[in-house]
Design a protein around this motif. Structure first.
Motif, PDB file in Angstrom:
ATOM      1  N   TRP D  70      -5.775 -64.636 -16.292  1.00 62.00           N
ATOM      2  CA  TRP D  70      -6.567 -63.998 -17.354  1.00 62.00           C
ATOM      3  C   TRP D  70      -6.071 -62.598 -17.652  1.00 62.00           C
ATOM      4  CZ3 TRP D  70      -8.751 -67.012 -20.487  1.00 62.00           C
ATOM      5  CH2 TRP D  70      -9.220 -68.238 -20.058  1.00 62.00           C
ATOM      6  N   VAL D  73      -3.595 -63.088 -20.314  1.00 64.16           N
ATOM      7  CA  VAL D  73      -4.243 -63.388 -21.594  1.00 64.16           C
ATOM      8  C   VAL D  73      -4.883 -62.122 -22.174  1.00 64.16           C
ATOM      9  CG1 VAL D  73      -6.007 -64.764 -22.740  1.00 64.16           C
ATOM     10  CG2 VAL D  73      -4.630 -65.776 -20.924  1.00 64.16           C
ATOM     11  N   ALA D  76      -2.302 -60.041 -23.798  1.00 59.77           N
ATOM     12  CA  ALA D  76      -1.854 -60.638 -25.061  1.00 59.77           C
ATOM     13  C   ALA D  76      -2.898 -60.436 -26.159  1.00 59.77           C
ATOM     14  CB  ALA D  76      -1.573 -62.130 -24.865  1.00 59.77           C
ATOM     15  N   TRP D  77      -4.154 -60.572 -25.752  1.00 57.41           N
ATOM     16  CA  TRP D  77      -5.225 -60.408 -26.749  1.00 57.41           C
ATOM     17  C   TRP D  77      -5.308 -58.958 -27.203  1.00 57.41           C
ATOM     18  CZ3 TRP D  77     -11.228 -60.779 -26.062  1.00 57.41           C
ATOM     19  CH2 TRP D  77     -11.812 -61.031 -27.305  1.00 57.41           C
ATOM     20  N   GLN D  91      -8.672 -66.350 -29.432  1.00 57.91           N
ATOM     21  CA  GLN D  91      -7.671 -66.298 -28.374  1.00 57.91           C
ATOM     22  C   GLN D  91      -7.831 -67.422 -27.352  1.00 57.91           C
ATOM     23  OE1 GLN D  91      -5.646 -63.845 -29.092  1.00 57.91           O
ATOM     24  NE2 GLN D  91      -4.142 -64.039 -27.478  1.00 57.91           N
ATOM     25  N   PHE D  95      -5.267 -70.438 -25.788  1.00 58.95           N
ATOM     26  CA  PHE D  95      -5.174 -70.728 -24.358  1.00 58.95           C
ATOM     27  C   PHE D  95      -5.402 -72.219 -24.110  1.00 58.95           C
ATOM     28  CE2 PHE D  95      -7.056 -70.978 -20.098  1.00 58.95           C
ATOM     29  CZ  PHE D  95      -6.152 -70.239 -19.354  1.00 58.95           C
ATOM     30  N   GLY D 124       0.880 -72.416 -28.405  1.00 55.88           N
ATOM     31  CA  GLY D 124       0.084 -71.211 -28.659  1.00 55.88           C
ATOM     32  C   GLY D 124       0.630 -70.427 -29.837  1.00 55.88           C
ATOM     33  N   CYS D 204       4.223 -61.459 -18.980  1.00 55.04           N
ATOM     34  CA  CYS D 204       3.260 -60.911 -19.939  1.00 55.04           C
ATOM     35  C   CYS D 204       3.320 -59.388 -19.963  1.00 55.04           C
ATOM     36  CB  CYS D 204       1.832 -61.348 -19.600  1.00 55.04           C
ATOM     37  SG  CYS D 204       1.549 -63.076 -19.936  1.00 55.04           S
ATOM     38  N   SER D 248       1.452 -62.890 -29.401  1.00 57.61           N
ATOM     39  CA  SER D 248       0.214 -62.964 -28.627  1.00 57.61           C
ATOM     40  C   SER D 248      -0.137 -64.417 -28.308  1.00 57.61           C
ATOM     41  CB  SER D 248      -0.908 -62.293 -29.425  1.00 57.61           C
ATOM     42  OG  SER D 248      -2.106 -62.392 -28.727  1.00 57.61           O
ATOM     43  N   THR D 252      -0.318 -66.332 -24.567  1.00 58.86           N
ATOM     44  CA  THR D 252      -1.587 -66.960 -24.220  1.00 58.86           C
ATOM     45  C   THR D 252      -1.397 -68.443 -23.937  1.00 58.86           C
ATOM     46  OG1 THR D 252      -2.622 -65.355 -25.668  1.00 58.86           O
ATOM     47  CG2 THR D 252      -3.970 -67.204 -24.963  1.00 58.86           C
TER      48      THR D 252
END
Lengths: 242, 235, 292, 362
Positions: D70, D73, D76-77, D91, D95, D124, D204, D248, D252
């Motif tokens: 997470w 993620v 990325a978000w 988002q 995922f 994604g 990431c 992004s 994700t």
């Protein structure tokens, strides 16, 4: 260099710009004045691609109405905004770098030359020396205006459009700005269109002056002649003085 | 009635008004002239509570009012007639007028003031059911003034009442403003150009670049050399 | 054929309820510039409060239930506006802050329901039982009652907006906030009232639709999304657009549910939304949503 | 003066690129040591060594793996929320699609799970761009509405997609684990999972770091700061926004693919509100637009949530209230608080010499 033919833009039923035509010579300083709501900024937005209306706009013989703002920048037309909104999370130099890189990257027009060799020279030309590393958010208005102007210049334009470059400045700063604009024109050969509400600045520095009224060209010509014209006086001062 | 002492107003850091002071005595018509973009509208907005001054004092009947919310000022009798009109486009002329009488003491005199407005602008009565957005520029201007009068103010701040009007209508509107003054209303009026209303003004200020460039009686203020400098940028 | 007509009638009735739910959402944006992501929670709260009064802890008449629950959801909305939304108004990124704050609020309110009432589904009995046969078509009394309730609320809403001083001031703020200040309308009070009316409409939707769907603590979320889709398809801030989109999607829901099963409803809705936006980016009746 | 130092821009080294050398105030070189890189490297080093301490607790290791998933993620978000100003609420959808793509390819088509990572990333990215095409032409709030609708619709869509192998409501389970040279990953030994997760997490971190601190990053930060000005300087708003949305979505989807094989199950439940809200809190708590804050937020939220497990239903209640409180009281999260503290200390230290902040007011 720049030619507008019958350009019209309506907002709802209101014609902000109505059948406007004029042509700009290379190397000219061209002023636009007029009462409130005459459509001055709308003209800028139409030329720079932020708005689209009817009629035709040519730059160097090429039609540019219908293009997106970044495409017009790539052709060599830069602009500033009435209220400067530079990139506040960046330093002065980083602001200029955006213009330097993206003003040229991915463009389709002819290769552009600039009258300056590197950004350091540009920075010292506009007078931002010593402030290169300052975050823009900590600058005062005058320096923000210079940053926006310098970023626009960094795109290597041949024509620059200045929207109230002197607004909100102190008398001394306004004088300095005006001087800078004249140098841009004389030393670097840039063509300039400026919207300005300080009439004295316009009559002093412009080769020609356009008076806009209700979106239409009231008069275009040599500034002294234009402001002595009774029609213009009536428009700007009032009936009594006409 | 209204005293403004040294106010400055900013848009962000853009200083639109620099240390402006002025005064409107009871029952007088005071005019501010100056080219566009020099801060006239901002000045009126500051006085009427739509913008907050960064510094300075505004007094109305001796009471400090700077920083009060606009609806409090309307209740006190300070009414703005904006150059941008700010009508409610999808509402009818009648609804716009009725909303003009939103304030408590205006509500009581709604019928009376409606007669006054229709007397001044009979055209509005004809248009009563039309949505405001269908009005022509001149009609919308009349409606903006009419809506302002519905607020039953004692002090009117009028921003460019002649803007976008044909000459005949302009003269008519000015006549009505003078009539209002003769009824005892205090008026602060802003115009880009001088013209007839200057003749009727009790006192005149010239605003240049957010500063008072000149103030005086109409003869002093409208002297050729002053006007040429402020409006045309030539001497 | 007969079945089709009955399905259409059901769709039409659901459509008007959806309109009510969605119009509250759009009103809140149109007047107060607030996209309220906790909107669905008030739907849930309306339904659960109704359950408390009609089933759980008393057996009040539905009419009384309405009279008690609606003011409560109204006051909840006013409180939320005062406590959460208003302090955010001076933020430069108001949109973003409100979005996150109301998301958090939604989770809070939904889980408050969960904590108080537990996770098991609840159901409200139908307002009325039996059915009536009109010109050969069978319509349940429940559906008819729903239609009448919703229509009454809609008419009251329209009259309120058109005729009363408060309604007019709400429209004034939506059309020109500065104009509203010029005539002396207190903006913050109007924002609060609008928020209250909006959450009240969501609550009313909850009561009306609860007998049709099982109530769960997170059930309101679905209706937030339905309201969102209706509102985007109709054009954000447009009451007329919301009306058409509400009916369109209500009828579509009935048809899809009948032919393909209820699971397909949301995918089909989204497909319609996507198509609408491709053709008209601002929705059916939206003003300017497109930029650059 | 202090402000200049803050930007880490005292280097005048000549980069020798066309158009002149580096100037004071230029973007710091990508690998110069500053707080961002320092924190990032510190975080990675700690994570690399942590198994030495907690390696024998499968439970703690699991929490760390989930945190890293997470964390990636969140970063990325935050590229979208904090840096590009794109209010994407879908988002979790990217995922889930990454997870489904990898799971379906390995379970239905027999693809090696390692390839699933690429497939998930691609899924994604593609979906993010496809969603971006209609929505990025719209104003910001419309993006928020449309992407939320997308996210909400995905769950029923995956449920009805049984025919194409989504497994319907129950989803796909079990899912083939990874194997390396004959060794198959198992739940009882978390170490291999952990280091793969760490590897992806580092991917990431690196991608996001370079996305932000590059010329490309400068373009979307510029658009976020001042859109018209950026366009007037030659930036194509649409193109840049689509690219950042794609990046992004890519990261994700990548994390989603790993998640599928790690948990060995993927179902529409991953699209539940709970997951979404967790993600919101991670980013908010860490600091919107404050790399690598959101990743740190992820670790805090996962461990906090575990610690609050005994409160059961009250847990989400607390989290919901937490979101509201953070937005209202500390909208810039932990990293924002660190900033303020640093400024405070610096000002205190500077105050004897310069009574006021001269740099700002001159």
């Amino acid at each position: 260099m720049l030619r507008l033919e019958h350009v019209t833009k309506h907002f709802g039923e209101l014609a902000a710009v109505n059948d406007l035509s004029f042509e700009l010579e290379e190397g000219e300083v061209f002023g636009i004045a007029g009462p409130n709501g005459a459509g001055k900024t709308t003209v800028f937005n139409l030329i720079s691609g932020f708005l689209h209306g009817s009629g035709r706009i040519y730059f160097d013989g090429r039609r540019i109405d219908g293009l997106q703002p970044h495409q017009i920048t790539h052709l060599g037309v830069a602009r500033t905004f009435q209220i400067p909104q530079p990139f506040n999370s960046m330093t002065v130099v980083q602001n200029l770098r955006i213009g330097e890189y993206y003003g040229v990257a991915g463009r389709s027009g002819p290769k552009k030359d600039a009258p300056w060799n590197d950004l350091a020279e540009l920075i010292s030309f506009v007078g931002l020396e010593g402030k290169e590393a300052r975050p823009v958010s900590t600058l005062k208005l005058y320096d923000k205006k210079l940053t926006v102007l310098a970023s626009a210049l960094a795109t290597k334009p041949r024509l620059i459009m200045l929207d109230e470059a002197l607004g909100g400045l102190s008398a001394v700063e306004a004088e300095q700005s005006l001087e800078l604009l004249q140098r841009l024109n004389r030393e670097w050969g840039l063509t300039i269109i400026m919207i300005e509400h300080l009439m004295s600045a316009l009559t002093r520095s412009c080769d020609r002056l356009l008076i806009l009224n209700n979106g239409e060209a009231l008069r275009i010509g040599e500034p002294r002649t234009v402001v002595e014209d009774p029609v213009v006086i009536e428009c700007l001062v009032g009936v009594k003085h006409a | 009635m209204l005293e403004v002492e040294g106010i400055s107003t900013f848009y962000g850091e853009y200083q639109a008004i620099h240390d402006v002071s002025l005064e409107v005595a009871d029952g007088k018509l005071v005019s501010i002239f100056g080219p566009n973009g020099h801060g006239k509208s901002t000045l009126l907005k500051t006085i009427c509570g739509l913008m907050k001054p960064a510094s300075g004092v505004i007094r109305f009947d001796g009471k400090e009012i700077q920083g009060l919310p606009s609806h409090k000022l309307v209740e006190m009798g300070i009414v703005l007639i904006s150059e941008e009109r700010h009508l409610f486009p999808e509402m009818s002329v009648m609804e716009n007028l009725r909303l003009g009488a939103y304030a408590k003491n205006a509500r009581k005199k709604e019928a009376e003031n409606l007669d006054l407005v229709f007397g001044m602008f009979p055209k509005l009565k004809v248009l009563a059911k039309k949505p405001a957005l269908t009005l022509s520029g001149g009609e919308a201007r009349m409606l903006a003034i009419g809506r302002g009068l519905m607020s039953n103010g004692r002090f009117l701040a009028i921003d460019e009442p002649s803007f976008g009007l044909a000459p005949i209508l302009r003269a008519e509107v000015f006549d009505q403003i003078v009539a209002l003054k003769n009824k005892g209303m205090s008026i602060l009026l802003v115009e880009q150009t001088t013209g007839d209303i200057a003749e009727q003004s009790d006192y005149i200020y010239l605003l240049e670049d957010g500063r008072i460039a000149f103030s005086g009686s109409k003869d002093e203020a409208l002297h050729d050399s002053v006007v040429r400098k402020v409006f045309l940028g030539i001497t | 054929m007969r079945e089709l007509v009955e399905v259409l009638i059901t769709g039409f009735t659901i459509g008007i309820v959806y309109f009510l739910v969605a119009v509250g959402f759009t009103l809140c944006y149109g007047v107060g510039r607030v996209l309220n992501y906790s909107y669905g929670s008030f739907f849930t709260w309306g339904a659960y409060l109704a359950w408390v009064l009609a089933v759980g802890y008393a057996e009040l008449n539905y009419f009384l239930v309405f009279l008690i629950v609606l003011p409560i959801t109204f006051l909840m909305g006013v409180a939320v506006d005062r406590v959460i939304i208003r302090p955010l108004r001076s933020r430069p990124e108001f949109d973003f802050s409100v979005l996150l704050a109301t998301l958090g609020l939604a989770v809070f309110l939904d889980n408050l329901v969960l904590v108080i009432f537990g996770a098991r589904t609840k159901s409200l009995p139908e307002f009325l039982e039996g059915s009536v046969t009109l010109a050969g078509f069978t319509i349940s009394w429940q559906l008819l009652a729903m239609f009448i309730f919703a229509a009454v609320v809609a008419v009251i809403l329209f009259v309120f907006m058109a005729k009363t001083r408060t309604g007019m001031s709400m429209r004034a703020v939506a059309q020109d906030p500065i104009g509203a200040r010029i005539v002396g309308i207190p903006l913050f009070r109007v924002f609060a009232i609008t928020f209250g009316i909006s959450t009240m409409l969501s609550g009313a939707g909850g009561i009306l639709l609860a007998p049709r769907f099982f109530m769960t603590p997170l059930g309101g979320w679905t209706f937030l999304v339905k309201a969102l889709i209706i509102v985007i398809a109709g054009g954000l801030g447009s009451i007329k657009g919301t009306l058409y989109a509400g009916f369109l999607l209500g009828i579509l829901e009935a048809l899809v549910g009948w032919q393909l099963g209820l699971l397909w409803v949301m995918p089909v809705w989204f497909l319609v939304l996507f198509l609408v936006l491709l053709i008209r980016p601002a929705g059916l009746f939206g003003a300017v949503a497109r930029k650059g | 003066m202090s402000i200049v130092a803050d930007q880490g821009t005292t280097s005048r080294a000549d980069a020798g690129k066309p158009g002149g050398g580096r100037l004071p105030g230029d973007r710091p070189k990508a690998l110069s040591l500053n707080r961002q890189t320092g924190m990032t490297i510190g975080l990675v080093v700690i994570l690399a060594l942590l198994p030495l301490v907690v390696g024998d607790s499968n439970y703690t290791m699991r929490l760390l793996v989930v945190s890293m998933i997470w964390g990636g993620v969140s970063l990325a978000w935050d590229l979208l929320l904090g840096y590009a100003g794109v209010f994407n609420l879908g988002q979790v959808g990217f995922f889930a699609l990454g997870a489904y793509a990898s799971a379906m390819l390995s379970e239905n088509a027999g693809l090696n799970p390692w390839w699933g990572l690429l497939a998930g990333a691609a899924a994604g990215a593609v979906v993010a761009v496809l969603l971006g095409i209609p929505s990025l032409r719209l104003a910001g709030i419309y993006v928020a509405l449309l992407t939320l609708a997308f996210y909400e619709v995905l769950s029923p869509l995956l449920t009805v997609g049984e025919a194409i192998g989504t497994g319907g409501k129950r989803g796909i389970s079990p899912i083939t684990p990874y194997t390396i040279g004959g060794y198959t990953f198992t739940g009882s030994n978390q170490i291999p999972w952990y280091y793969v997760a760490l590897g992806l997490f580092v991917v990431c971190l690196i991608v996001c770091y370079f996305a932000i601190n590059s010329r490309f990053g400068a373009s979307f930060i510029a658009l976020h700061d001042s859109e018209s000005f950026a366009q007037s300087l030659g930036i194509s708003r649409y193109k840049v926004s689509l690219m950042i949305v794609g990046v992004s979505g890519l990261l994700t989807g990548l994390m989603g693919a790993f998640y599928a094989h790690y948990t060995a199950v993927v179902s529409p439940r991953v699209l539940g509100l709970e997951v979404f809200i967790y993600l919101v809190i991670m980013v908010l708590l860490g600091g919107v637009g404050k790399f690598p804050g959101p990743a740190i937020g992820a670790f805090i939220v996962i461990f906090l949530s575990d610690w609050l497990r005994e409160f059961e239903n009250y847990r989400m209640l607390i989290f919901g209230a937490l979101v509201v409180v953070i937005v209202m009281v500390a909208p810039r999260g932990i990293m924002g608080a660190v900033d303020s503290a640093q400024q405070f200390v610096r000002r205190r230290r500077a105050s004897p010499a310069t009574p006021t902040d001269v740099g700002r007011s001159s």
